[in-house]
Design a protein around this motif. Structure first.
Motif, PDB file in Angstrom:
ATOM      1  N   ASN A 280     -12.825   1.054  -5.400  1.00 51.04           N
ATOM      2  CA  ASN A 280     -11.549   1.291  -6.076  1.00 51.04           C
ATOM      3  C   ASN A 280     -11.212   2.770  -6.217  1.00 51.04           C
ATOM      4  O   ASN A 280     -10.241   3.121  -6.882  1.00 51.04           O
ATOM      5  CB  ASN A 280     -11.538   0.610  -7.453  1.00 51.04           C
ATOM      6  CG  ASN A 280     -12.819   0.858  -8.230  1.00 51.04           C
ATOM      7  OD1 ASN A 280     -13.606   1.741  -7.886  1.00 51.04           O
ATOM      8  ND2 ASN A 280     -13.040   0.074  -9.267  1.00 51.04           N
TER       9      ASN A 280
ATOM     10  N   TRP B 167      -7.962   9.328  -4.076  1.00 46.56           N
ATOM     11  CA  TRP B 167      -7.120   8.457  -4.882  1.00 46.56           C
ATOM     12  C   TRP B 167      -7.984   7.582  -5.770  1.00 46.56           C
ATOM     13  O   TRP B 167      -9.191   7.420  -5.541  1.00 46.56           O
ATOM     14  CB  TRP B 167      -6.185   7.589  -4.034  1.00 46.56           C
ATOM     15  CG  TRP B 167      -6.793   6.846  -2.874  1.00 46.56           C
ATOM     16  CD1 TRP B 167      -6.721   7.183  -1.558  1.00 46.56           C
ATOM     17  CD2 TRP B 167      -7.566   5.625  -2.914  1.00 46.56           C
ATOM     18  NE1 TRP B 167      -7.386   6.264  -0.784  1.00 46.56           N
ATOM     19  CE2 TRP B 167      -7.906   5.289  -1.582  1.00 46.56           C
ATOM     20  CE3 TRP B 167      -7.990   4.782  -3.933  1.00 46.56           C
ATOM     21  CZ2 TRP B 167      -8.665   4.157  -1.257  1.00 46.56           C
ATOM     22  CZ3 TRP B 167      -8.747   3.650  -3.622  1.00 46.56           C
ATOM     23  CH2 TRP B 167      -9.068   3.352  -2.290  1.00 46.56           C
TER      24      TRP B 167
ATOM     25  N   ARG C  32      -7.612   3.714  -7.649  1.00 47.16           N
ATOM     26  CA  ARG C  32      -6.783   2.513  -7.687  1.00 47.16           C
ATOM     27  C   ARG C  32      -7.133   1.647  -8.888  1.00 47.16           C
ATOM     28  O   ARG C  32      -8.279   1.225  -9.057  1.00 47.16           O
ATOM     29  CB  ARG C  32      -6.958   1.698  -6.404  1.00 47.16           C
ATOM     30  CG  ARG C  32      -6.035   0.466  -6.333  1.00 47.16           C
ATOM     31  CD  ARG C  32      -6.217  -0.313  -5.053  1.00 47.16           C
ATOM     32  NE  ARG C  32      -7.548  -0.908  -4.962  1.00 47.16           N
ATOM     33  CZ  ARG C  32      -8.407  -0.660  -3.998  1.00 47.16           C
ATOM     34  NH1 ARG C  32      -8.094   0.201  -3.039  1.00 47.16           N
ATOM     35  NH2 ARG C  32      -9.588  -1.249  -3.978  1.00 47.16           N
ATOM     36  N   GLU C  33      -6.145   1.377  -9.727  1.00 47.56           N
ATOM     37  CA  GLU C  33      -6.316   0.454 -10.843  1.00 47.56           C
ATOM     38  C   GLU C  33      -5.338  -0.695 -10.654  1.00 47.56           C
ATOM     39  O   GLU C  33      -4.127  -0.495 -10.639  1.00 47.56           O
ATOM     40  CB  GLU C  33      -6.071   1.145 -12.188  1.00 47.56           C
ATOM     41  CG  GLU C  33      -6.414   0.241 -13.368  1.00 47.56           C
ATOM     42  CD  GLU C  33      -6.394   0.997 -14.684  1.00 47.56           C
ATOM     43  OE1 GLU C  33      -7.408   1.006 -15.392  1.00 47.56           O
ATOM     44  OE2 GLU C  33      -5.338   1.567 -14.996  1.00 47.56           O
TER      45      GLU C  33
ATOM     46  N   LYS D 147      -3.118  -2.830  -8.633  1.00 43.99           N
ATOM     47  CA  LYS D 147      -2.451  -2.589  -7.348  1.00 43.99           C
ATOM     48  C   LYS D 147      -1.807  -1.214  -7.279  1.00 43.99           C
ATOM     49  O   LYS D 147      -1.117  -0.898  -6.303  1.00 43.99           O
ATOM     50  CB  LYS D 147      -1.397  -3.672  -7.115  1.00 43.99           C
ATOM     51  CG  LYS D 147      -1.975  -5.074  -6.960  1.00 43.99           C
ATOM     52  CD  LYS D 147      -0.891  -6.082  -6.643  1.00 43.99           C
ATOM     53  CE  LYS D 147      -1.482  -7.476  -6.452  1.00 43.99           C
ATOM     54  NZ  LYS D 147      -0.431  -8.483  -6.126  1.00 43.99           N
ATOM     55  N   VAL D 148      -2.041  -0.394  -8.306  1.00 46.38           N
ATOM     56  CA  VAL D 148      -1.408   0.928  -8.370  1.00 46.38           C
ATOM     57  C   VAL D 148      -2.414   1.993  -7.963  1.00 46.38           C
ATOM     58  O   VAL D 148      -3.554   2.011  -8.437  1.00 46.38           O
ATOM     59  CB  VAL D 148      -0.869   1.223  -9.784  1.00 46.38           C
ATOM     60  CG1 VAL D 148      -0.191   2.585  -9.817  1.00 46.38           C
ATOM     61  CG2 VAL D 148       0.104   0.123 -10.215  1.00 46.38           C
ATOM     62  N   ILE D 149      -1.988   2.891  -7.085  1.00 42.25           N
ATOM     63  CA  ILE D 149      -2.834   3.990  -6.631  1.00 42.25           C
ATOM     64  C   ILE D 149      -2.355   5.296  -7.270  1.00 42.25           C
ATOM     65  O   ILE D 149      -1.165   5.608  -7.237  1.00 42.25           O
ATOM     66  CB  ILE D 149      -2.806   4.104  -5.097  1.00 42.25           C
ATOM     67  CG1 ILE D 149      -3.504   2.892  -4.481  1.00 42.25           C
ATOM     68  CG2 ILE D 149      -3.469   5.392  -4.622  1.00 42.25           C
ATOM     69  CD1 ILE D 149      -3.531   2.882  -2.962  1.00 42.25           C
ATOM     70  N   TYR D 150      -3.299   6.029  -7.835  1.00 46.42           N
ATOM     71  CA  TYR D 150      -3.004   7.314  -8.473  1.00 46.42           C
ATOM     72  C   TYR D 150      -3.720   8.411  -7.688  1.00 46.42           C
ATOM     73  O   TYR D 150      -4.860   8.258  -7.278  1.00 46.42           O
ATOM     74  CB  TYR D 150      -3.494   7.322  -9.927  1.00 46.42           C
ATOM     75  CG  TYR D 150      -2.883   6.238 -10.783  1.00 46.42           C
ATOM     76  CD1 TYR D 150      -1.715   6.467 -11.509  1.00 46.42           C
ATOM     77  CD2 TYR D 150      -3.481   4.971 -10.869  1.00 46.42           C
ATOM     78  CE1 TYR D 150      -1.152   5.466 -12.303  1.00 46.42           C
ATOM     79  CE2 TYR D 150      -2.920   3.974 -11.653  1.00 46.42           C
ATOM     80  CZ  TYR D 150      -1.760   4.228 -12.362  1.00 46.42           C
ATOM     81  OH  TYR D 150      -1.202   3.231 -13.143  1.00 46.42           O
ATOM     82  N   ARG D 151      -3.047   9.542  -7.537  1.00 47.73           N
ATOM     83  CA  ARG D 151      -3.602  10.649  -6.773  1.00 47.73           C
ATOM     84  C   ARG D 151      -3.649  11.918  -7.618  1.00 47.73           C
ATOM     85  O   ARG D 151      -3.032  11.994  -8.677  1.00 47.73           O
ATOM     86  CB  ARG D 151      -2.776  10.895  -5.504  1.00 47.73           C
ATOM     87  CG  ARG D 151      -2.666   9.679  -4.598  1.00 47.73           C
ATOM     88  CD  ARG D 151      -1.866   9.964  -3.342  1.00 47.73           C
ATOM     89  NE  ARG D 151      -1.630   8.749  -2.574  1.00 47.73           N
ATOM     90  CZ  ARG D 151      -2.487   8.211  -1.712  1.00 47.73           C
ATOM     91  NH1 ARG D 151      -3.650   8.810  -1.498  1.00 47.73           N
ATOM     92  NH2 ARG D 151      -2.189   7.101  -1.055  1.00 47.73           N
TER      93      ARG D 151
ATOM     94  N   GLY E 161      -4.915  10.736 -11.067  1.00 45.57           N
ATOM     95  CA  GLY E 161      -5.981   9.798 -10.755  1.00 45.57           C
ATOM     96  C   GLY E 161      -7.311  10.221 -11.352  1.00 45.57           C
ATOM     97  O   GLY E 161      -8.061   9.387 -11.876  1.00 45.57           O
TER      98      GLY E 161
ATOM     99  N   GLY F 105     -11.392   0.266   0.337  1.00 48.05           N
ATOM    100  CA  GLY F 105     -11.146   1.687   0.278  1.00 48.05           C
ATOM    101  C   GLY F 105     -12.451   2.432   0.379  1.00 48.05           C
ATOM    102  O   GLY F 105     -13.514   1.879   0.096  1.00 48.05           O
TER     103      GLY F 105
END
Length: 423
Positions: free
Chosen positions: A34, A154, A156-157, A159-163, A167, A419
């Protein structure tokens, strides 16, 4: 609630004095990750390398149980069963928790441990304590989001990906919350920090100080190993003397682990005498078996005429349901497949439709439905030939590898959801 005792007397990673007497086995049941670490590449496996995120085969929970039984019969010095990937245990929570429940049920004397990045563990902390998981390793590379942003591609929590720093901040918040909660439950916590020169090498003492505040009791500073095709592939790892200097500074806050062997996700044996290569064939054999379970007595088949396995999962409009009786294999019924469309929901509906089946025989299958069916405990067997041959192999309890056909890319294939990441 089971009382968790801080007993590391039989855990070689937490007690170097027993590393030549007590062994560990890692059960590779968690393939997805994740987060995307900028130093991690899990696509390549060489049997001669030892690094996190690498395994020669993947196991389902029931396969892990049978593999563990054979390992213990052949290596009685194993005292610890752990899950360390090759992705993250809590990017694969169903597989992880089911495996832990089975191990605790069948091997109550074993210590249970986990290695995780900490992002998704919080919903499971209470049950981990109930199961008697006693040791957890959390990889924390930064307690400053600006530094973390250089380490993680990145996070991922759901279905949302944070960068970037967003993140890194999310990951840190989840890690701190989890470590605090795990410590409150009495689990022993080790922190792994991958030392990356020019990024977090001078920051590591701050990590150690913060982790001590949260309840960690051991710190493992690990030199980054450059991996091809990663953003940090050109970074030169710290020299042994530089790494030791970092450990000295971090040791002012937390005791330092100095005997780490950078275990693979399928490590087995003593720390100084790993037997992964020796047990590799055993692992592969168990990974190809379709486990027999009392609550899944049937096998589903995708077939056009009722004699051959010759239909792709995505093209099948109905599935034959077969079972084994005293008089041989018997066709019970046909069940309609969910209507096309609907994305992953279609395959989740199919998993419910085939909920009493241990396997489904198909001529082809995409990555997404394969992942969803396996997570639901249904083993997809991609094969060509007579239905009777497939049923004999599945119900025989042995390997089905001789039936499998090489899957071509094309219709029905899709993203596996894996991922990059590292423990």
């Amino acid at each position: 609630m089971n009382e968790i005792k801080r007993d590391s007397s039989r855990h070689p990673c937490f007690n170097p004095q027993v590393k030549g007497e007590c062994g560990r086995v890692h059960l590779p049941v968690a393939p997805s990750c994740n987060i995307r670490c900028n130093y991690c590449n899990r696509r390549f496996d060489c049997v001669n390398e030892s690094r996190p995120g690498v395994t020669s085969a993947l196991l389902r929970p029931e396969q892990a149980r049978s593999y563990l039984a054979e390992v213990l019969a052949r290596e009685p010095r194993i005292t610890v069963a752990g899950i360390a990937g090759p992705g993250d245990p809590f990017a694969n929570p169903q597989e992880t928790m089911t495996t832990l429940r089975l191990v605790r049920q069948d091997f109550p004397a074993l210590l249970l441990c986990l290695a995780t990045n900490g992002l998704g563990i919080m919903p499971y902390v209470d049950e981990l304590a109930e199961l008697g998981v006693s040791h957890v390793t959390v990889t924390v590379n930064a307690v400053d989001p600006a530094i973390g942003a250089r380490i993680y591609g990145w996070v991922r929590e759901g279905k949302v990906i944070y960068r970037g720093a967003t993140g890194a901040q999310l990951l840190l918040a989840r890690q701190e919350e989890a470590i605090r909660r795990l410590s409150a439950h009495g689990l022993t916590i080790k922190i792994n920090t991958v030392i990356i020169p020019g990024i977090n090498d001078q920051h590591a003492p701050a990590v150690a100080a913060r982790m001590r505040e949260l309840g960690a009791s051991l710190h493992n500073c690990m030199a980054m190993v450059p991996n091809a095709d990663t953003p940090l592939a050109e970074v030169v790892p710290p020299a042994p003397a530089a790494l030791e200097a970092i450990r000295e500074k971090c040791g002012q806050h937390l005791p330092q682990m100095r005997h780490c062997t950078r275990c693979r996700a399928d490590a087995v044996g003593l720390l100084g005498d790993d037997r992964q290569q020796e047990f590799g064939a055993c692992l592969a054999t168990h990974s190809r078996r379709v486990p027999a379970t009392a609550d899944r007595p049937h096998v589903a088949v995708a077939t056009m005429e009722g004699m051959l396995v010759n239909e792709h999962l995505g093209a099948a409009g109905r599935f034959q349901i077969w079972t084994r009786t005293a008089d041989g294999f018997q066709l019970l019924e046909e069940r309609p497949a969910p209507a096309p469309g609907g994305g992953e929901g279609r395959w989740q509906a199919l998993a419910r439709t085939l909920g009493d089946c241990r396997a489904v025989l198909v001529s082809g299958i995409g990555d997404t439905p394969e992942r969803i069916l396996r997570a639901a405990g249904i083993e997809p067997v991609t094969m060509a030939g007579f239905i009777a041959s497939g049923l004999a192999a599945v119900y025989g309890g042995g390997s089905v590898s001789h039936l499998r056909v090489r899957r071509a890319s094309g219709a029905g294939s899709g993203c596996s959801g894996k991922g990059g990441g590292c423990l």
